[in-house]
Design a protein around this motif. Structure first.
Motif, PDB file in Angstrom:
ATOM      1  N   ARG A  93       0.568  -1.171  -0.003  1.00  0.00           N
ATOM      2  CA  ARG A  93      -0.250  -0.072  -0.184  1.00  0.00           C
ATOM      3  C   ARG A  93       0.685   1.295  -0.102  1.00  0.00           C
ATOM      4  NH1 ARG A  93      -3.837  -0.822   4.969  1.00  0.00           N
ATOM      5  NH2 ARG A  93      -2.090  -1.917   5.710  1.00  0.00           N
ATOM      6  N   ARG A  94       2.132   1.411   0.486  1.00  0.00           N
ATOM      7  CA  ARG A  94       3.639   2.015   0.581  1.00  0.00           C
ATOM      8  C   ARG A  94       3.131   2.917  -0.866  1.00  0.00           C
ATOM      9  NH1 ARG A  94       3.771   4.114   5.539  1.00  0.00           N
ATOM     10  NH2 ARG A  94       5.152   2.199   6.505  1.00  0.00           N
ATOM     11  N   PHE A  95       3.005   1.967  -2.269  1.00  0.00           N
ATOM     12  CA  PHE A  95       3.036   2.307  -3.203  1.00  0.00           C
ATOM     13  C   PHE A  95       1.984   3.105  -3.906  1.00  0.00           C
ATOM     14  CE2 PHE A  95       6.177  -0.295  -2.789  1.00  0.00           C
ATOM     15  CZ  PHE A  95       7.496  -0.350  -3.677  1.00  0.00           C
ATOM     16  N   SER A  96       0.470   2.731  -3.262  1.00  0.00           N
ATOM     17  CA  SER A  96      -0.837   2.643  -4.213  1.00  0.00           C
ATOM     18  C   SER A  96      -1.300   4.262  -3.630  1.00  0.00           C
ATOM     19  CB  SER A  96      -1.802   2.514  -4.017  1.00  0.00           C
ATOM     20  OG  SER A  96      -2.362   1.992  -2.183  1.00  0.00           O
ATOM     21  N   GLU A  97      -0.248   4.387  -1.919  1.00  0.00           N
ATOM     22  CA  GLU A  97      -0.574   5.862  -1.351  1.00  0.00           C
ATOM     23  C   GLU A  97       0.080   7.418  -2.217  1.00  0.00           C
ATOM     24  OE1 GLU A  97       0.426   4.246   2.588  1.00  0.00           O
ATOM     25  OE2 GLU A  97      -1.092   3.806   2.846  1.00  0.00           O
ATOM     26  N   ALA A  98       1.383   6.589  -1.837  1.00  0.00           N
ATOM     27  CA  ALA A  98       2.052   7.394  -2.792  1.00  0.00           C
ATOM     28  C   ALA A  98       1.964   7.459  -4.428  1.00  0.00           C
ATOM     29  CB  ALA A  98       3.879   6.821  -2.956  1.00  0.00           C
ATOM     30  N   ALA A  99       1.431   6.727  -4.413  1.00  0.00           N
ATOM     31  CA  ALA A  99       0.509   7.306  -6.165  1.00  0.00           C
ATOM     32  C   ALA A  99      -0.545   8.304  -6.184  1.00  0.00           C
ATOM     33  CB  ALA A  99       0.252   6.202  -6.881  1.00  0.00           C
ATOM     34  N   SER A 100      -2.172   7.931  -5.092  1.00  0.00           N
ATOM     35  CA  SER A 100      -2.311   8.676  -5.286  1.00  0.00           C
ATOM     36  C   SER A 100      -2.046   9.984  -4.524  1.00  0.00           C
ATOM     37  CB  SER A 100      -2.836   8.015  -3.845  1.00  0.00           C
ATOM     38  OG  SER A 100      -5.002   9.297  -3.347  1.00  0.00           O
ATOM     39  N   ALA A 101      -1.011  10.119  -3.809  1.00  0.00           N
ATOM     40  CA  ALA A 101      -0.617  12.244  -3.018  1.00  0.00           C
ATOM     41  C   ALA A 101       0.160  12.509  -4.713  1.00  0.00           C
ATOM     42  CB  ALA A 101       0.550  11.567  -2.184  1.00  0.00           C
ATOM     43  N   GLY A 102       0.473  11.627  -5.126  1.00  0.00           N
ATOM     44  CA  GLY A 102       1.421  12.128  -6.773  1.00  0.00           C
ATOM     45  C   GLY A 102       0.405  12.553  -7.726  1.00  0.00           C
ATOM     46  N   VAL A 103      -0.381  12.307  -7.506  1.00  0.00           N
ATOM     47  CA  VAL A 103      -1.738  13.097  -8.960  1.00  0.00           C
ATOM     48  C   VAL A 103      -2.679  13.736  -8.442  1.00  0.00           C
ATOM     49  CG1 VAL A 103      -3.540  11.409  -9.921  1.00  0.00           C
ATOM     50  CG2 VAL A 103      -1.294  10.132  -9.659  1.00  0.00           C
ATOM     51  N   LYS A 104      -3.019  13.800  -6.475  1.00  0.00           N
ATOM     52  CA  LYS A 104      -3.785  14.647  -6.181  1.00  0.00           C
ATOM     53  C   LYS A 104      -3.208  15.629  -6.399  1.00  0.00           C
ATOM     54  CE  LYS A 104      -6.783  11.786  -2.683  1.00  0.00           C
ATOM     55  NZ  LYS A 104      -6.920  11.663  -1.230  1.00  0.00           N
ATOM     56  N   LYS A 105      -1.947  16.350  -6.055  1.00  0.00           N
ATOM     57  CA  LYS A 105      -1.432  17.432  -6.016  1.00  0.00           C
ATOM     58  C   LYS A 105      -1.158  17.703  -7.640  1.00  0.00           C
ATOM     59  CE  LYS A 105       1.178  19.340  -3.808  1.00  0.00           C
ATOM     60  NZ  LYS A 105       1.101  20.261  -3.294  1.00  0.00           N
ATOM     61  N   ALA A 106      -0.630  16.814  -8.921  1.00  0.00           N
ATOM     62  CA  ALA A 106      -0.788  16.939 -10.171  1.00  0.00           C
ATOM     63  C   ALA A 106      -2.040  17.660 -10.324  1.00  0.00           C
ATOM     64  CB  ALA A 106      -0.545  15.488 -10.692  1.00  0.00           C
ATOM     65  N   LEU A 107      -3.137  16.925 -10.252  1.00  0.00           N
ATOM     66  CA  LEU A 107      -4.397  18.136 -10.211  1.00  0.00           C
ATOM     67  C   LEU A 107      -4.762  18.754  -9.772  1.00  0.00           C
ATOM     68  CD1 LEU A 107      -6.506  14.217  -9.883  1.00  0.00           C
ATOM     69  CD2 LEU A 107      -5.921  15.165 -12.025  1.00  0.00           C
ATOM     70  N   SER A 108      -4.253  19.119  -8.500  1.00  0.00           N
ATOM     71  CA  SER A 108      -4.634  20.748  -7.900  1.00  0.00           C
ATOM     72  C   SER A 108      -4.018  21.083  -8.253  1.00  0.00           C
ATOM     73  CB  SER A 108      -4.017  20.372  -5.929  1.00  0.00           C
ATOM     74  OG  SER A 108      -2.966  20.126  -6.585  1.00  0.00           O
ATOM     75  N   ILE A 109      -2.942  21.636  -8.834  1.00  0.00           N
ATOM     76  CA  ILE A 109      -2.165  22.678  -9.521  1.00  0.00           C
ATOM     77  C   ILE A 109      -2.931  22.440 -11.111  1.00  0.00           C
ATOM     78  CG2 ILE A 109      -0.233  21.947  -8.179  1.00  0.00           C
ATOM     79  CD1 ILE A 109       1.209  21.020 -10.742  1.00  0.00           C
ATOM     80  N   GLY A 110      -3.569  21.808 -11.390  1.00  0.00           N
ATOM     81  CA  GLY A 110      -4.293  22.597 -12.761  1.00  0.00           C
ATOM     82  C   GLY A 110      -4.190  21.321 -13.622  1.00  0.00           C
ATOM     83  N   ALA A 111      -3.069  20.369 -13.426  1.00  0.00           N
ATOM     84  CA  ALA A 111      -2.913  19.003 -14.650  1.00  0.00           C
ATOM     85  C   ALA A 111      -3.809  18.374 -14.826  1.00  0.00           C
ATOM     86  CB  ALA A 111      -1.330  17.733 -14.131  1.00  0.00           C
ATOM     87  N   LYS A 112      -3.892  17.892 -16.229  1.00  0.00           N
ATOM     88  CA  LYS A 112      -4.630  17.318 -16.634  1.00  0.00           C
ATOM     89  C   LYS A 112      -5.055  16.277 -17.140  1.00  0.00           C
ATOM     90  CE  LYS A 112      -9.078  19.246 -15.929  1.00  0.00           C
ATOM     91  NZ  LYS A 112     -10.272  18.245 -14.362  1.00  0.00           N
ATOM     92  N   SER A 113      -3.374  15.449 -18.043  1.00  0.00           N
ATOM     93  CA  SER A 113      -2.824  14.823 -18.370  1.00  0.00           C
ATOM     94  C   SER A 113      -1.780  14.459 -17.817  1.00  0.00           C
ATOM     95  CB  SER A 113      -2.894  14.768 -20.352  1.00  0.00           C
ATOM     96  OG  SER A 113      -4.453  15.412 -20.709  1.00  0.00           O
ATOM     97  N   PRO A 114      -1.366  13.808 -16.890  1.00  0.00           N
ATOM     98  CA  PRO A 114       0.107  13.182 -15.789  1.00  0.00           C
ATOM     99  C   PRO A 114       0.117  11.735 -16.463  1.00  0.00           C
ATOM    100  CG  PRO A 114      -1.681  13.206 -14.813  1.00  0.00           C
ATOM    101  CD  PRO A 114      -2.159  13.925 -15.480  1.00  0.00           C
ATOM    102  N   ILE A 115       1.852  11.925 -16.635  1.00  0.00           N
ATOM    103  CA  ILE A 115       2.556  10.442 -16.995  1.00  0.00           C
ATOM    104  C   ILE A 115       2.695  10.272 -15.145  1.00  0.00           C
ATOM    105  CG2 ILE A 115       4.168   9.445 -17.315  1.00  0.00           C
ATOM    106  CD1 ILE A 115       4.918  11.337 -19.709  1.00  0.00           C
ATOM    107  N   ILE A 116       2.382   9.369 -14.942  1.00  0.00           N
ATOM    108  CA  ILE A 116       2.576   8.377 -14.088  1.00  0.00           C
ATOM    109  C   ILE A 116       3.764   7.255 -14.138  1.00  0.00           C
ATOM    110  CG2 ILE A 116       1.641   6.622 -11.887  1.00  0.00           C
ATOM    111  CD1 ILE A 116      -0.964   8.781 -13.783  1.00  0.00           C
ATOM    112  N   ALA A 117       4.504   7.651 -13.196  1.00  0.00           N
ATOM    113  CA  ALA A 117       6.096   6.789 -13.472  1.00  0.00           C
ATOM    114  C   ALA A 117       6.338   6.221 -12.311  1.00  0.00           C
ATOM    115  CB  ALA A 117       7.363   7.463 -13.699  1.00  0.00           C
ATOM    116  N   CYS A 118       6.834   4.228 -12.665  1.00  0.00           N
ATOM    117  CA  CYS A 118       7.176   4.087 -11.017  1.00  0.00           C
ATOM    118  C   CYS A 118       8.092   2.534 -12.096  1.00  0.00           C
ATOM    119  CB  CYS A 118       5.732   3.058 -10.688  1.00  0.00           C
ATOM    120  SG  CYS A 118       4.820   1.715 -12.716  1.00  0.00           S
ATOM    121  N   PHE A 119       8.682   1.822 -10.675  1.00  0.00           N
ATOM    122  CA  PHE A 119       9.840   1.617 -11.034  1.00  0.00           C
ATOM    123  C   PHE A 119       9.661   0.051 -10.311  1.00  0.00           C
ATOM    124  CE2 PHE A 119      10.077   5.976 -10.843  1.00  0.00           C
ATOM    125  CZ  PHE A 119      10.394   6.255 -12.441  1.00  0.00           C
TER     126      PHE A 119
END
Length: 528
Positions: A93-119
């Motif tokens: 769940r560390r990964f889902s929580e990090a992804a959720s937090a990152g995408v929420k930040k992207a959406l909050s600054i106006g992004a509509k089409s972000p790339i999600i990169a994972c490793f």
């Protein structure tokens, strides 16, 4: 009445690099455990900037970082760390929580089409899948927002998805994306039904939604029962709970039957009953002191059974069959309501004494469970489940993030709960395992001459010892599944899932769990 606004899931495109030349994307969200994971995939200046920032911020590895960079898509980089993943108590769940937090930040600054990169992760095999599911989770828009505030009906236009890790074959990552989007479709359906308010998702409107959801499907069939006389004849315990609400047309109960049959020779059949109490007043044992609020989520069991069928409709797994029953009713309080001390006879012929009208969930599920038991005797490799927000006790025992799985004897021999727990651990949908004991069967045995079974005591489950285990004994006994235990010539595997803790609670949207774990257990090997 206007058509239902069916859920959509944002498109996800696999991207091969993180070049700033990808002009169709407007931000880069990096989900990583350590900064050195990204060095070979982004410009060296990006790594240098992040390293400099990490020296200024002691919390760099614990919180989201936003920087501007000419060398990433959209010139906006959101670095969302997972934090440590190697301790005994860390999980995927560390990964889902990090992804959720990152995408929420992207959406909050106006992004509509972000790339999600994972490793990826050496420890967690499905870290990439869990990362994408965490990102998709942030894009859900509640049904009543989509319908009533159409300008807010979507949060994102599309995602890019980059995996900095080799895959088993060239098509695996594309299949992974399809699988994740199907799970998100299922979760969205579960959230729509489970999160709809008591009028928007009253029983007839749940039925309308389900019929529209699968309209035109060649894979999922829908049938419905709404006649009170048929309830009384074939599902008498359900009929008792439905009595008080049945005098109001818009609250009249529905039994909804779903069936999926995949191509090829069937080798596995899953049969599920979902509790669908659209609002629980407690009945004549009324919920007092403010604890009635939130009871519109008492239908999340049925909601998530529906969501699982939505996943089946999307993925169309071969050699797999599923049968579902949604026991959708409202536990109203009124002069027609069923009462404590009432004696009722179940579909299987077991006589029960009602002890508490607020124990309606086991009532609406017991006869449908008997029904699918009868079907299971003719099916190939059957696994039976009940899914319900059934008890407060399970929250007292395990907290608000875990589904409790309770096996009967044949399921225990099959290690069904252990397999579900392992599947859930893989995909970030965790389970705890409980055991039904002889004391649970003794507890439900009525001490008088008139009835065979006592439905419930008159204390809350959270104040009752073994408060989430004995209801599983009730369901097995009253449905007749106790006649198909390990000592039977026709043993049937049955697992009760209490999702009262994991399904979610107001004011937040429902979680759609345990749809991911069921998919990982029964579908992943068929579609990935």
């Amino acid at each position: 009445m206007a058509p239902n606004q069916m859920p959509t899931v944002v498109d996800v495109n696999l991207v091969k690099n993180l070049s700033p030349s990808l002009k169709e994307y407007d931000a880069l969200v990096v989900v990583a455990t350590q900064l050195n994971e990204i060095t070979e995939f982004v410009d060296s200046s990006v790594v240098k900037d992040l390293q400099s920032f990490s020296q200024l911020n002691n919390n760099f590895n614990d919180e989201v970082t936003l920087i501007m960079s000419e060398n990433v898509p959209g010139k906006r980089l959101i670095y969302s760390p997972t934090g440590p993943t190697n301790r005994d108590f860390d999980d995927v769940r560390r990964f889902s929580e990090a992804a959720s937090a990152g995408v929420k930040k992207a959406l909050s600054i106006g992004a509509k089409s972000p790339i999600i990169a994972c490793f990826g992760s050496k420890r967690f095999r499905q870290a990439n899948l869990v990362t994408l599911l965490g990102a998709l989770d942030t894009t859900y828009v509640p049904l009543q927002v989509r319908e009533d505030v159409p300008e807010r009906k979507s949060k994102a236009d599309k995602f890019g998805f980059f995996i900095g890790q080799s895959s088993p074959d060239d098509n695996y990552n594309e299949k992974l994306i399809k699988y994740a989007r199907a799970i998100e479709f299922g979760r969205a359906v579960g959230r729509d039904i489970g999160g709809g308010d008591p009028e928007r998702m009253a029983p007839p409107r749940v039925a309308e939604y389900v019929q529209e959801l699968f309209h035109g499907s060649s894979h999922v069939k829908v049938q419905m029962v709404k006649d009170k006389k048929e309830f009384e004849k074939n599902f008498p315990l359900y009929a008792a709970v439905n009595r008080a609400a049945s005098i109001v047309d818009r609250h009249q109960g529905r039994l909804i039957f779903l069936e999926y049959i995949g191509e090829g020779e069937i080798n596995t059949t899953v049969l599920l009953v979902g509790k669908g109490i659209t609002f629980d007043t407690g009945g004549l044992d009324i919920k007092a002191g403010g604890i009635m609020a939130g009871m519109s989520y008492d239908k999340c069991g049925a909601a998530n059974v529906t969501g699982f069928f939505k996943v089946l409709n999307e993925l169309k797994p071969k050699q797999f069959k599923a049968i579902g029953v949604l026991a959708v009713a409202r536990n109203s309080c009124g002069e027609e309501g069923y009462t404590s001390d009432e004696i009722l006879t179940s579909r299987s012929g077991v006589r029960i004494r009602v002890g508490n009208t607020d124990a309606e969930g086991r009532m609406v599920m017991a006869d449908p469970l008997c029904y699918i038991k009868e079907l299971a005797l003719k099916e190939v490799n059957p696994h039976l489940f009940t899914m319900a927000t059934l008890t407060g006790h399970v929250i007292r025992a395990y907290g608000t993030n875990y589904t409790a799985a309770v096996d009967n004897g044949p399921a225990r021999e099959n290690e069904t709960s252990q397999k579900l727990q392992a599947a859930g651990d893989e995909i970030g949908d965790p389970f705890e395992i409980s055991t039904v004991r002889r004391e649970d069967f003794e507890f439900i045995t009525d001490q008088g001459e008139v009835a065979d079974v006592l439905q419930c005591n008159n204390q809350s489950s959270s104040a009752t010892s073994r408060g989430h285990q004995f209801p599983a004994a009730f369901l097995a006994r009253v449905s007749g599944l106790d006649k198909h235990g390990s000592d039977s010539n026709n043993p049937l595997r049955y697992t009760h899932l209490d999702v009262a803790g994991s399904a979610g609670e107001l004011p937040h949207s429902p979680t759609g769990r345990p749809i991911p774990a069921l998919c990982q257990m029964f579908l992943a090997d068929r579609v990935l």
